[in-house]
Design a protein around this motif. Sequence first.
Motif, PDB file in Angstrom:
ATOM      1  N   ALA A 185       0.831  -1.205   0.000  1.00  0.00           N
ATOM      2  CA  ALA A 185       0.000   0.000   0.000  1.00  0.00           C
ATOM      3  C   ALA A 185       0.866   1.254   0.000  1.00  0.00           C
ATOM      4  CB  ALA A 185      -0.918  -0.006   1.212  1.00  0.00           C
ATOM      5  N   ASP A 186       0.409   2.281  -0.709  1.00  0.00           N
ATOM      6  CA  ASP A 186       1.128   3.555  -0.714  1.00  0.00           C
ATOM      7  C   ASP A 186       0.444   4.607   0.159  1.00  0.00           C
ATOM      8  OD1 ASP A 186      -1.098   3.890  -2.239  1.00  0.00           O
ATOM      9  OD2 ASP A 186      -0.083   4.773  -3.970  1.00  0.00           O
ATOM     10  N   ALA A 187      -0.725   4.299   0.713  1.00  0.00           N
ATOM     11  CA  ALA A 187      -1.409   5.191   1.654  1.00  0.00           C
ATOM     12  C   ALA A 187      -2.284   4.330   2.554  1.00  0.00           C
ATOM     13  CB  ALA A 187      -2.253   6.230   0.932  1.00  0.00           C
ATOM     14  N   ILE A 188      -2.064   4.439   3.853  1.00  0.00           N
ATOM     15  CA  ILE A 188      -2.798   3.629   4.828  1.00  0.00           C
ATOM     16  C   ILE A 188      -3.533   4.560   5.781  1.00  0.00           C
ATOM     17  CG2 ILE A 188      -2.624   1.912   6.667  1.00  0.00           C
ATOM     18  CD1 ILE A 188      -0.062   0.911   5.365  1.00  0.00           C
ATOM     19  N   VAL A 189      -4.830   4.349   5.910  1.00  0.00           N
ATOM     20  CA  VAL A 189      -5.640   5.092   6.869  1.00  0.00           C
ATOM     21  C   VAL A 189      -5.849   4.188   8.079  1.00  0.00           C
ATOM     22  CG1 VAL A 189      -7.835   6.234   7.320  1.00  0.00           C
ATOM     23  CG2 VAL A 189      -6.773   6.416   5.059  1.00  0.00           C
TER      24      VAL A 189
END
Length: 236
Positions: A185-189
Amino acid sequence: MSLLRPVCKLCLSVRSVREITRSLRLAIATALEGTPGPVFLELPIDVLYPYSIVCRELAPQASHRPASRPPSLSQRMVTWYLKRHLNNLFAGAWTSRPLGPLPLSRPLAHPRDLDTSAAILDKAQRPLLLLGSQVMLPPTTAVKLRDAIEQLGFPCYLGGMARGLLGRSNVLHIRHNRRAALRQADAIVLAGNAPPHQPHHSFPPSLNIGPPSLPPSWSPLHCHRHSISLTQRIHS
């Protein structure tokens, strides 16, 4: 009490009957406010029994002492102390006090942080949501949170009380290959979860992991600012 302070948000010991209501309201508010957590409230047995029973147990009985023998100095001091303790224990116990919940301070994301998050997620090619138990807490309802996740269209992992939020067959809900998905993943919330204290143990840099297993029908939707605002307003 010292053993519980490191693991509790608040540790209280009730010293009189008049403090029970205030201590209970404070303990409940502290447990729910900010990041929810455990609290410890100690209620000694003296404050739980009626006045008549405590008075009978604490107050000295004249029949226990012969009438011809006057009380000694030590006995008079003990009697004075017990009466003083009894009076302080029940002083103000019958005074009416507010019983409603205390107002809670719920932290919300700053608008500037929401704009930054929206920009990051809008550019992300492989975004991922990690949702834990605390996403189910107010003020955002479960229905609004589910709608926001579906509008975002990001794959997600559900844990704790968030399990079942998307139903059994939702294509956005991933159940396996979590480590691989996190690596790719390149963005994790991260919402409703505590970040790992030692992330290198969970994601070893030398481990060669293939692409995550995503549902074949998954396709990211356009990031809407309204949905991101709903997703970000979670206590973590």
